[in-house]
Write a protein that holds these residues in place. Sequence first.
Motif, PDB file in Angstrom:
ATOM      1  N   LEU A  19       0.912  -1.063   0.144  1.00 52.74           N
ATOM      2  CA  LEU A  19       0.032   0.029   0.099  1.00 52.74           C
ATOM      3  C   LEU A  19       0.808   1.258   0.011  1.00 52.74           C
ATOM      4  O   LEU A  19       0.569   2.102  -0.626  1.00 52.74           O
ATOM      5  CB  LEU A  19      -0.901   0.045   1.166  1.00 52.74           C
ATOM      6  N   GLY A  20       1.988   1.211   0.948  1.00 56.19           N
ATOM      7  CA  GLY A  20       2.766   2.258   0.936  1.00 56.19           C
ATOM      8  C   GLY A  20       3.482   2.778  -0.348  1.00 56.19           C
ATOM      9  O   GLY A  20       3.831   3.969  -0.717  1.00 56.19           O
ATOM     10  N   GLN A  94       5.208   3.267   5.700  1.00 56.91           N
ATOM     11  CA  GLN A  94       6.316   4.272   5.677  1.00 56.91           C
ATOM     12  C   GLN A  94       7.498   3.775   4.800  1.00 56.91           C
ATOM     13  O   GLN A  94       7.976   4.523   3.855  1.00 56.91           O
ATOM     14  CB  GLN A  94       6.815   4.764   6.947  1.00 56.91           C
ATOM     15  N   LEU A  95       7.916   2.737   4.929  1.00 54.32           N
ATOM     16  CA  LEU A  95       9.037   2.283   3.947  1.00 54.32           C
ATOM     17  C   LEU A  95       8.617   2.081   2.431  1.00 54.32           C
ATOM     18  O   LEU A  95       9.442   2.455   1.888  1.00 54.32           O
ATOM     19  CB  LEU A  95       9.548   0.746   4.663  1.00 54.32           C
ATOM     20  N   PRO A 100       9.466   2.983  -2.605  1.00 51.98           N
ATOM     21  CA  PRO A 100       8.550   2.184  -3.389  1.00 51.98           C
ATOM     22  C   PRO A 100       9.009   0.962  -4.348  1.00 51.98           C
ATOM     23  O   PRO A 100       9.988   1.405  -5.161  1.00 51.98           O
ATOM     24  CB  PRO A 100       7.677   3.184  -3.916  1.00 51.98           C
ATOM     25  N   ALA A 101       8.551  -0.167  -4.187  1.00 53.45           N
ATOM     26  CA  ALA A 101       8.826  -1.278  -5.077  1.00 53.45           C
ATOM     27  C   ALA A 101       8.343  -0.940  -6.728  1.00 53.45           C
ATOM     28  O   ALA A 101       9.194  -1.250  -7.459  1.00 53.45           O
ATOM     29  CB  ALA A 101       8.480  -2.588  -4.707  1.00 53.45           C
ATOM     30  N   ALA A 176      12.858   8.408  12.691  1.00 58.09           N
ATOM     31  CA  ALA A 176      14.373   8.288  12.272  1.00 58.09           C
ATOM     32  C   ALA A 176      14.063   8.103  10.544  1.00 58.09           C
ATOM     33  O   ALA A 176      15.326   8.729   9.940  1.00 58.09           O
ATOM     34  CB  ALA A 176      15.033   6.992  12.817  1.00 58.09           C
ATOM     35  N   ILE A 177      13.392   7.415  10.135  1.00 56.95           N
ATOM     36  CA  ILE A 177      13.277   7.217   8.855  1.00 56.95           C
ATOM     37  C   ILE A 177      12.936   8.662   7.860  1.00 56.95           C
ATOM     38  O   ILE A 177      13.798   9.065   6.848  1.00 56.95           O
ATOM     39  CB  ILE A 177      12.103   6.206   8.341  1.00 56.95           C
ATOM     40  N   ILE A 178      12.223   9.536   8.617  1.00 58.22           N
ATOM     41  CA  ILE A 178      12.019  10.870   7.898  1.00 58.22           C
ATOM     42  C   ILE A 178      12.989  11.630   7.946  1.00 58.22           C
ATOM     43  O   ILE A 178      13.266  12.425   7.044  1.00 58.22           O
ATOM     44  CB  ILE A 178      10.668  11.605   8.562  1.00 58.22           C
ATOM     45  N   LEU A 179      13.901  11.728   8.948  1.00 60.16           N
ATOM     46  CA  LEU A 179      15.068  12.594   9.133  1.00 60.16           C
ATOM     47  C   LEU A 179      16.168  11.923   8.195  1.00 60.16           C
ATOM     48  O   LEU A 179      16.788  12.751   7.374  1.00 60.16           O
ATOM     49  CB  LEU A 179      15.530  12.422  10.507  1.00 60.16           C
ATOM     50  N   PHE A 180      16.185  10.735   7.950  1.00 61.53           N
ATOM     51  CA  PHE A 180      17.274  10.241   6.886  1.00 61.53           C
ATOM     52  C   PHE A 180      16.919  10.873   5.650  1.00 61.53           C
ATOM     53  O   PHE A 180      17.716  10.886   4.864  1.00 61.53           O
ATOM     54  CB  PHE A 180      17.057   8.549   7.202  1.00 61.53           C
TER      55      PHE A 180
END
Length: 208
Positions: A19-20, A94-95, A100-101, A176-180
């Motif tokens: 979905l993401g 979020q990942l 996105p694949a 952490a993902i967003i900041l990365f």
Amino acid sequence: MFSEATMKILLCAVIAYALGSASFSIVLSRLMYRKDVRNEGSGNAGATNMARSFGKIAGALTLLGDVLKTVLAAVIGRARAGDWGVIVSCIGCQLGHCFPAYHHFKGGKGVAVGLAITAIIDWRVSVAVLLVFVLAAVLSKKVSLASILATISAVPATFLVSHDWRYRVMITIAAAIILFRHSENISRLVKGEEKDFHFGDEKKGKTE
């Protein structure tokens, strides 16, 4: 090999990632403007770059789509595996959004998904995050800085209102993902090279 509960959680992660990976900015930019948002503006596949490149409506539709896909992932996760399903689904979504694949792993920065996650945790967290975002955006005119500050504020806000360690860990990972994903923006901000934000339709109006 795996218990039934573990299999349900893994299935939630897979569904949420799928979905993401459905990037509304890429789909809408191609359908509505016959362009790929990743070739416009900052090159980012997110609501901010949609608004910067194509205007307010494009940005709002993208934001809405990204929030709704996160909520849908969380609802499915809740139905399949309870709280653990929600947590795994939020991170999985979020990942998928950021990597996105379907789109060669080149996606957005996760801010809209992060906002949805804060609302899923507790409405008070999302209100606090939105207040920080709006205040920072108005004062600095830089959406990237506002997003970074809002993201950071989500962690202590969650710790204040939620005593469930799983949700505390979830928001920490999400932040952490967003900041990365904002590492380049952080670098430009430090150097004083980050540009102010302007809507695409406003810029068009100034040049006509």
